[in-house]
Design an enzyme around this catalytic site. Structure first.
Site, PDB file in Angstrom:
ATOM      1  CB  SER A 149      -0.869   0.009   1.257  1.00  0.00           C
ATOM      2  OG  SER A 149      -1.470   1.271   1.440  1.00  0.00           O
TER       3      SER A 149
ATOM      4  CE1 TYR B 159      -3.960  -2.480   5.110  1.00  0.00           C
ATOM      5  CE2 TYR B 159      -3.468  -0.144   4.837  1.00  0.00           C
ATOM      6  CZ  TYR B 159      -3.806  -1.369   4.297  1.00  0.00           C
ATOM      7  OH  TYR B 159      -3.972  -1.509   2.943  1.00  0.00           O
TER       8      TYR B 159
HETATM    9  N1  LIG Z   1      -8.753  -0.556  -1.338  1.00  0.00           N
HETATM   10  C1  LIG Z   1      -7.717   0.216  -1.049  1.00  0.00           C
HETATM   11  O1  LIG Z   1      -7.821   1.461  -0.971  1.00  0.00           O
HETATM   12  C2  LIG Z   1      -6.352  -0.386  -0.839  1.00  0.00           C
HETATM   13  C3  LIG Z   1      -5.242   0.467  -0.858  1.00  0.00           C
HETATM   14  C4  LIG Z   1      -3.980  -0.087  -0.650  1.00  0.00           C
HETATM   15  C5  LIG Z   1      -3.830  -1.443  -0.471  1.00  0.00           C
HETATM   16  N2  LIG Z   1      -4.943  -2.246  -0.471  1.00  0.00           N
HETATM   17  C6  LIG Z   1      -4.739  -3.689  -0.261  1.00  0.00           C
HETATM   18  O2  LIG Z   1      -5.331  -4.392  -1.328  1.00  0.00           O
HETATM   19  C7  LIG Z   1      -5.624  -5.735  -0.920  1.00  0.00           C
HETATM   20  C8  LIG Z   1      -7.016  -6.122  -1.381  1.00  0.00           C
HETATM   21  O3  LIG Z   1      -7.964  -5.318  -0.706  1.00  0.00           O
HETATM   22  P1  LIG Z   1      -9.263  -4.722  -1.420  1.00  0.00           P
HETATM   23  O4  LIG Z   1      -9.099  -3.251  -1.464  1.00  0.00           O
HETATM   24  O5  LIG Z   1      -9.539  -5.454  -2.671  1.00  0.00           O
HETATM   25  O6  LIG Z   1     -10.341  -5.016  -0.285  1.00  0.00           O
HETATM   26  P2  LIG Z   1     -11.579  -6.046  -0.235  1.00  0.00           P
HETATM   27  O7  LIG Z   1     -12.477  -5.802  -1.392  1.00  0.00           O
HETATM   28  O8  LIG Z   1     -12.115  -5.916   1.136  1.00  0.00           O
HETATM   29  O9  LIG Z   1     -10.898  -7.470  -0.436  1.00  0.00           O
HETATM   30  C9  LIG Z   1     -10.162  -8.090   0.597  1.00  0.00           C
HETATM   31  C10 LIG Z   1      -9.987  -9.554   0.233  1.00  0.00           C
HETATM   32  O10 LIG Z   1      -9.191 -10.173   1.257  1.00  0.00           O
HETATM   33  C11 LIG Z   1      -9.854 -11.340   1.686  1.00  0.00           C
HETATM   34  N3  LIG Z   1      -9.601 -11.627   3.081  1.00  0.00           N
HETATM   35  C12 LIG Z   1      -9.742 -10.804   4.143  1.00  0.00           C
HETATM   36  N4  LIG Z   1      -9.542 -11.466   5.300  1.00  0.00           N
HETATM   37  C13 LIG Z   1      -9.274 -12.757   4.948  1.00  0.00           C
HETATM   38  C14 LIG Z   1      -8.997 -13.944   5.692  1.00  0.00           C
HETATM   39  N5  LIG Z   1      -8.973 -13.954   7.040  1.00  0.00           N
HETATM   40  N6  LIG Z   1      -8.780 -15.083   5.007  1.00  0.00           N
HETATM   41  C15 LIG Z   1      -8.824 -15.099   3.644  1.00  0.00           C
HETATM   42  N7  LIG Z   1      -9.077 -14.018   2.904  1.00  0.00           N
HETATM   43  C16 LIG Z   1      -9.308 -12.859   3.553  1.00  0.00           C
HETATM   44  C17 LIG Z   1     -11.335 -11.078   1.463  1.00  0.00           C
HETATM   45  O11 LIG Z   1     -12.028 -12.313   1.268  1.00  0.00           O
HETATM   46  P3  LIG Z   1     -13.083 -12.998   2.293  1.00  0.00           P
HETATM   47  O12 LIG Z   1     -13.703 -11.891   3.104  1.00  0.00           O
HETATM   48  O13 LIG Z   1     -14.013 -13.711   1.392  1.00  0.00           O
HETATM   49  O14 LIG Z   1     -12.247 -13.926   3.099  1.00  0.00           O
HETATM   50  C18 LIG Z   1     -11.317 -10.280   0.168  1.00  0.00           C
HETATM   51  O15 LIG Z   1     -11.332 -11.140  -0.941  1.00  0.00           O
HETATM   52  C19 LIG Z   1      -5.433  -5.747   0.603  1.00  0.00           C
HETATM   53  O16 LIG Z   1      -4.198  -6.347   0.919  1.00  0.00           O
HETATM   54  C20 LIG Z   1      -5.420  -4.275   0.974  1.00  0.00           C
HETATM   55  O17 LIG Z   1      -4.680  -4.019   2.146  1.00  0.00           O
HETATM   56  C21 LIG Z   1      -6.191  -1.753  -0.660  1.00  0.00           C
END
Ligand SMILES: NC(=O)c1ccc[n+]([C@@H]2O[C@H](COP(=O)([O-])OP(=O)(O)OC[C@H]3O[C@@H](n4cnc5c(N)ncnc54)[C@H](OP(=O)(O)O)[C@@H]3O)[C@@H](O)[C@H]2O)c1
Length: 272
Positions: free
Chosen positions: A139, A152
């Site tokens: 991130s 985080y």
């Molecule tokens: N969105 C942003 O602004 C942003 C910015 C920087 C970095 N990121 C990073 O991008 C990545 C993806 O996030 P996203 O933005 O796409 O958010 P998201 O839509 O909430 O997706 C998160 C994913 O992680 C999975 N996950 C969470 N806890 C889990 C667990 N205990 N076991 C297995 N899977 C788990 C969820 O699946 P289930 O709930 O089905 O398990 C979901 O598929 C993350 O690493 C996040 O930190 C996001």
């Protein structure tokens, strides 16, 4: 060349978009997350649209033996993985003492421990085959200390430095390691963290251009990628020292997450 990509956190957001774009490129898929129904629906859709094979492995990555269970699931199906996308993750925010310790523990298990463990499980096979790629999702928050996102931000600093180090270790042995450092992306991340104020810069993009830029960066064998000109500028122009001053400036920027907002109740429920 036939290739299989394993994507963690494929049930939503960036992970589902990685699955869609990789399927469109002809990769077979292994989709990992807890939400089996959503994974099965995505697997069915991508198989129908692109003719790829898509396997579902339902796994809670906060469990201590999560990676070895995923490896067992791959072995049962006779699968080897050419591209590992360590994408699953979530955040907590607020004053440290108000965040549930159990939730932060799970956050580290998913964002850090499962990512390292899966790399241990899958990298040796890539080395044996003489090729393979790993994308780790960090991130923009990984570039500096992040008050009110302390765990985080630190987890994403780990991912960034881990990825950059592995890249140097393996770049001459046929393995590409790319670290993705996105700014705010419109996904369920903000529902999970409990407030849209967590998008500190305010402006959000969508998963499609972020994943497109990442796959382009992987093709070009880049070390890391920060999609979006403004995000790249912020990451590169922010001074790195004195570190206490950087943390003090970051606190002024991130303290707005402390202001109660209409969606704050979600955060309280999730951290309870
Ligand atoms: N969105 C942003 O602004 C942003 C910015 C920087 C970095 N990121 C990073 O991008 C990545 C993806 O996030 P996203 O933005 O796409 O958010 P998201 O839509 O909430 O997706 C998160 C994913 O992680 C999975 N996950 C969470 N806890 C889990 C667990 N205990 N076991 C297995 N899977 C788990 C969820 O699946 P289930 O709930 O089905 O398990 C979901 O598929 C993350 O690493 C996040 O930190 C996001």
């Amino acid at each position: 060349m036939h290739s299989t990509a394993l994507i963690t956190g494929a049930s939503s957001g960036l992970g589902a978009e990685f699955a869609a774009q990789l399927a469109a490129q002809g990769h077979d898929l292994v989709l990992v997350a807890r939400s089996g129904d959503r994974l099965a629906a995505l697997a069915g859709r991508l198989t129908a649209e692109h003719g790829v094979r898509a396997h579902v492995l339902v796994q809670d990555l906060a469990e201590p033996d999560a990676a070895s269970r995923v490896a067992d699931g791959l072995a049962d199906r006779g699968l080897s993985v050419d591209l590992l996308v360590n994408n699953a993750g979530f955040g907590t925010c607020g004053r440290f003492e108000e965040i549930s310790g159990a939730r932060d523990h799970d956050q580290l298990m998913v964002n850090v421990v499962a990512l390292v463990d899966l790399t241990h499980e899958l990298l040796p096979g890539m080395l044996e085959r003489g090729r393979g790629s790993i994308i780790n999702v960090a991130s923009n928050a990984g570039f500096q200390p992040s008050p009110y996102f302390a765990v985080y931000g630190a987890s994403k600093s780990f991912v960034l430095n881990f990825g950059l180090a592995l890249r140097q270790e393996y770049r001459k042995r046929g393995i590409r390691v790319l670290t993705l450092c996105p700014g705010p992306v419109e996904t369920a991340f903000f529902d999970t963290i409990g407030t849209r104020r967590a998008a500190v810069t305010g402006s959000m993009t969508t998963p499609e251009p972020v994943v497109r830029a990442t796959l382009r960066a992987l093709e070009r064998d880049r070390g890391y990628v920060i999609p979006g000109f403004g995000n790249a500028l912020a990451a590169h122009l922010t001074p790195r020292r004195p570190r206490t001053m950087v943390a003090a400036i970051a606190e002024r920027i991130t303290r707005k997450v402390l202001v109660p907002s209409a969606d704050a109740s979600t955060q309280r429920e999730r951290t309870a």
